[in-house]
Every structure is written in structure tokens, then in C-alpha cells.
Design a protein around this motif. Sequence first.
Motif, PDB file in Angstrom:
ATOM      1  N   GLY A 176     -14.770  -3.714 -35.190  1.00 52.40           N
ATOM      2  CA  GLY A 176     -13.972  -3.853 -36.394  1.00 52.40           C
ATOM      3  C   GLY A 176     -12.989  -5.009 -36.296  1.00 52.40           C
ATOM      4  N   PRO A 177     -12.572  -5.546 -37.438  1.00 49.02           N
ATOM      5  CA  PRO A 177     -11.632  -6.682 -37.412  1.00 49.02           C
ATOM      6  C   PRO A 177     -10.244  -6.253 -36.936  1.00 49.02           C
ATOM      7  N   ILE A 178      -9.582  -7.166 -36.192  1.00 52.67           N
ATOM      8  CA  ILE A 178      -8.185  -6.969 -35.816  1.00 52.67           C
ATOM      9  C   ILE A 178      -7.398  -8.000 -36.592  1.00 52.67           C
ATOM     10  N   GLY A 179      -6.674  -7.578 -37.626  1.00 51.77           N
ATOM     11  CA  GLY A 179      -5.970  -8.520 -38.482  1.00 51.77           C
ATOM     12  C   GLY A 179      -6.962  -9.457 -39.153  1.00 51.77           C
ATOM     13  N   ASN A 180      -6.786 -10.782 -38.939  1.00 50.83           N
ATOM     14  CA  ASN A 180      -7.704 -11.755 -39.514  1.00 50.83           C
ATOM     15  C   ASN A 180      -8.911 -12.016 -38.645  1.00 50.83           C
ATOM     16  N   PHE A 181      -8.829 -11.570 -37.391  1.00 48.28           N
ATOM     17  CA  PHE A 181      -9.897 -11.888 -36.447  1.00 48.28           C
ATOM     18  C   PHE A 181     -11.024 -10.872 -36.577  1.00 48.28           C
ATOM     19  N   THR A 182     -12.246 -11.380 -36.768  1.00 50.92           N
ATOM     20  CA  THR A 182     -13.400 -10.481 -36.862  1.00 50.92           C
ATOM     21  C   THR A 182     -14.325 -10.701 -35.684  1.00 50.92           C
ATOM     22  N   PHE A 183     -14.982  -9.640 -35.259  1.00 51.40           N
ATOM     23  CA  PHE A 183     -15.985  -9.751 -34.191  1.00 51.40           C
ATOM     24  C   PHE A 183     -17.346 -10.047 -34.810  1.00 51.40           C
ATOM     25  N   GLN A 184     -17.397 -11.094 -35.579  1.00 49.65           N
ATOM     26  CA  GLN A 184     -18.581 -11.420 -36.367  1.00 49.65           C
ATOM     27  C   GLN A 184     -18.531 -12.913 -36.604  1.00 49.65           C
ATOM     28  N   VAL A 185     -19.651 -13.592 -36.458  1.00 45.09           N
ATOM     29  CA  VAL A 185     -19.602 -15.044 -36.589  1.00 45.09           C
ATOM     30  C   VAL A 185     -19.204 -15.422 -38.006  1.00 45.09           C
ATOM     31  N   THR A 186     -19.906 -14.847 -38.983  1.00 45.21           N
ATOM     32  CA  THR A 186     -19.542 -15.131 -40.369  1.00 45.21           C
ATOM     33  C   THR A 186     -19.905 -13.942 -41.232  1.00 45.21           C
TER      34      THR A 186
END
Lengths: 355, 194
Positions: free
Chosen positions: A110-120
Motif C-alpha cells: 500500500g502507498p505511504i503518503g505520496n510514495f507508492t510501491f508501484q512503478v506507475t
Amino acid sequence: MLLEIIMIPAVLAIIKIMVIILLFAMPLGTVLTLMERKWSAMIQDRVGPNRANIGGFTGHGVLHLAADGLKSMFKEDTMPKGADGFLYLIAPFFGLIAGVATFAIIPLAGPIGNFTFQVTDIEPGLLFIFAITSLSVYGAVLAGTSSNSKFALLGGTRASAQMISYEVFMGLALMGVFMVYGTTRVSGIVDGQNEYWFGNLIPMWGVFTQPLGFVLFFTALIAETKRAPFDAPEGESEIVAGYFLEYSGMRWSAFMLAEYVALVGVASLITTLFFGGYHVPWLHLWENAPQWIVTILQLLKFSIFTVFFCWFQIQLRWTVPKFRFDQTMALGWKKLLPLSLANMIVTAFVILAFG
Amino acid sequence: MELKVKQVNRLDGVREALYFPALYVGFRLTVKHFWRNLFGSRDVVTINYPEEKRHVSARWRGRHRLTRRENGFLSCVACYMCETVCPSKCIHIEAGEHPDLSVEKYPVVFNIDELRCVFCGLCVEACPKDAIRMDTGVISMAYTSRQTFDFTRDLLRDNYDPKAHSNPKYEDYDLPSPSNQQEALPNSQGVPAS
């Protein structure tokens, strides 16, 4: 300063691509090349590869990974007489690129704030997957046509016919999922699966909302990866090895690696779309859980499900016999295509009536 | 004559068309084997060949060996029976005079070219003294030079492992024992087959 450079979106995307592919997809795919042989040996009451050693250390066959890599690196890269040189040389990498590109839209946690564990997290989402899997057909077709070999050509023809047929209802099978969660965006579908039925009893996973869609999509994906029971394009007994018959050395390994990266891709797609993605079920009951524990649990859940579906596909390959090519076609067009259409229509009516 | 045709009942119907019952049965079997072998390799039937060897039948015709008398000397009396009967002409014997007058002859040279041998076992059957046997349990000979396959008399006599012996019924005095040889002929001159 360094953090600022890293947070530039393009740089961040490249770092994510490197991490996801080099630390998740490729290692898992490489290990699976060995695990497939090891696990199939267990299924068939054999020992499996256990001979490669360094000074007597074998590590239950782990060193075969290194041995295979070294072997294919030092093997001669042959090209048959009369082959179409350029196409012959680039064909192996189409499949590999297509397999790797699948991971562009898969969220690992899952995303932490603005950071996502996903390229796009692009808006078309899964339509991108359909586009990419269409590209992987080219690998087989180009390899088959450029090899100047009749068996390879037959394999390439079979592969193109099979993959294009199964792509048709692969899309249709997912229509139900799009309708239920109301989006093609992957993060939307994953978040949609975090809801619950009957209070907090059953998570709204895709496999529960779309059971038939799950079966159809899984079948289509297995056919797309050209693995048993849909491995008529390779057809060892009839056309030797199909479209990559003439390849040797590292290019042959590229085909092999592409198959296993695609296998990991299929497993992570199934996890993402039908088994809640990274969402750990019932985790919301733990009020104010620390963010880092949640993220680790999510990564763990995603990895476990992915590995499980990798194992499941390998188990499937060593359980069911191969479909004859006409059976593959008949199953696709006569049974699975009408079923996926029916699934789509029924889903639409159910949503219209109750949604 | 009417051909006999066996009718096999085709499995039809919804159950078969669904694939899933059959898939379930198959999965139950393969997953069972997978889990049993994942921890402990319980069902594995593989013999790890160079380390583990399969039990060889007592009647298997393996590599030859020359047996001994109770006093440690070779049983062979160099009668040329085996050399004569050998269909592939792989045995070469040269006789010498034995110090023990009751034995008369012994083989000074007894060579078997194992590359020519067809392992028919006729030499064993022809031998009147049970001096040559094929019960070493050595079923594969793989060497890197042709000379290695030329087994001389002493090699044939000594080069076998009684524990790897295929025939459990071998006699104890077949085992080489140097003390025996010393006691057997203390006053011997010449070169007996020791």
C-alpha cells in the motif's frame, strides 16, 4: 540533496523499476527454473537435480542455477542457414520484455503518503496488460518465422493462433471485475477488494465476487504463457520444441527466462485482481497499527500469494496432460468465450438489479 | 475370423465436460506426493548411482575373478578349458610348473581382455576346478584407456571387494589372507602364485 534527486518522478520510477524487476520478478523467475525441476521431481518420486557442486557442496541442487547460467553463456550462439538474421536475433527479447513489463502496474504494498510501491498507476491500468500480452505474441511468431525451420514455423503458427484466441476472452473475463469495482485502474481494483460483506466476515475479493471470471482469466493467462496444459506450441512430442527450436545459448535462455518471468507475472496479476492484492484481510480491525508493520505485512501477504500461485501453476503443469491443438482451440472458442460473455452479461444484470 | 474388439466406455456427460472433478482427482494425487517428498523424501525411489548401488543378483555375470585354494594359492590348474571354450578369444593363459606336485600346473600368465569379453559365462561353466567365477558384482567397467581393460592374473585374483560380492554364498577361504600363504608352503622355491 540525494533525497531530492530520488524524489524526481522519473528517477523514482527508474529506481522502482530496478527494484521490482531485479529484486522481485527476475530472482523469483530464475529460482523457479530450478524449483520447477525440483518440485516436479518430488511429485514424481524422483530426486531432481543434485549433482552440480563446488568442492562437494551441492546445497540440494541450488548450484544448478549457476551451472545453467554459465553453460548458456559459454554455449555457441548458433543461427540456422537462411534465417532472417535481424528478426532471429531480436525475437527472444520480445517475450522477456512483455513478461517484465507486466510488473509496471502491479502494486507490491500500500502507498505511504505520496510514495507508492508501484512503478506507475496509469488510468488504463489493465488495458495496458492486454496490450503487453499482445506484444508477447511477437516473440513466438518472429522466432518461428525467422528460424527457417518447418517445426519452428509450425510452433510459431500454433503459438500465434492460441495466444490471439485466448486474448479475446481474457479481456472479456476481466470485464466482470471492471464492472464490480467500477474502474480499470489497478489501485482502484485493489482498494475495492478491501471492503467486506456481512460486517467484517468475508473480504470482497475478486475470487468471491467473480468466481467464474477468476477461473476464465486464470485459464486464459496460463494459455498466454504457453505452459501445460496449453503447451501445444512447444509440443515436445510432435514439433520438438516449437518456435524456439533453433535457438541455443543465451537466446534460448531468454525464452526460458521469459516463460518463468511470465509465470511470476501471472501469479502476481491473479493475486492483485482476485485475492485482494496487497491488502491483508481483517487488518483494519487492528486499530492504529504502526505503518511499517502494515507495509511489511502487506509485502509479505503479496509475496506469499504470488509464490503460492507460482507453485500452483507448476503443480498444474505436472498434473494435467496436454490438450491437443484442436482441443485447445475448441475449448477456447466454443466453451470459454461463450462462458465469459455469459459471465459478463449476468454480472451486468446483477449489478443493475442489486447494485 | 472375426476380430475381437474391446469396447471402452467413453466417459461423457457434464462431469467430464467440466474438467474440474478430474482436475481435483489429479491434484489430490500430485499434491500428496509433493508434500510427502518435500519433507524427508519418503517416497523417492531413485538410487543415487555412483554412491548407492543396486543389489545385483547372485547369478549376474559380472567381471571375472580367480578363486583360491584353502592354502591361498590359485585354484586354476592352467588346463586351457576356458581359453578353448571362449567364443570371443579373450582369455590368454601360459602354464607353468607348480611347486606342489599334486597340482602339477598353474597359470604364469592369465589375461582376460575385458573389452573383447561378451560375458557369456562359458568359461565359468567349462572350468573343472571352479577357478574362475563372474560373481564380483562389478557390473560396469568404465576406464579411460584400453590397457586398463587388460586384466592380468593378479588383478583378477585380488581386485575385488568381498563385501560388494554379488554372491552371498562365497566360501571364506576365497578371501585373500597373506598369513595363509606363508603357512601353506614354507619351503617353497620358485615363484608360486602368491
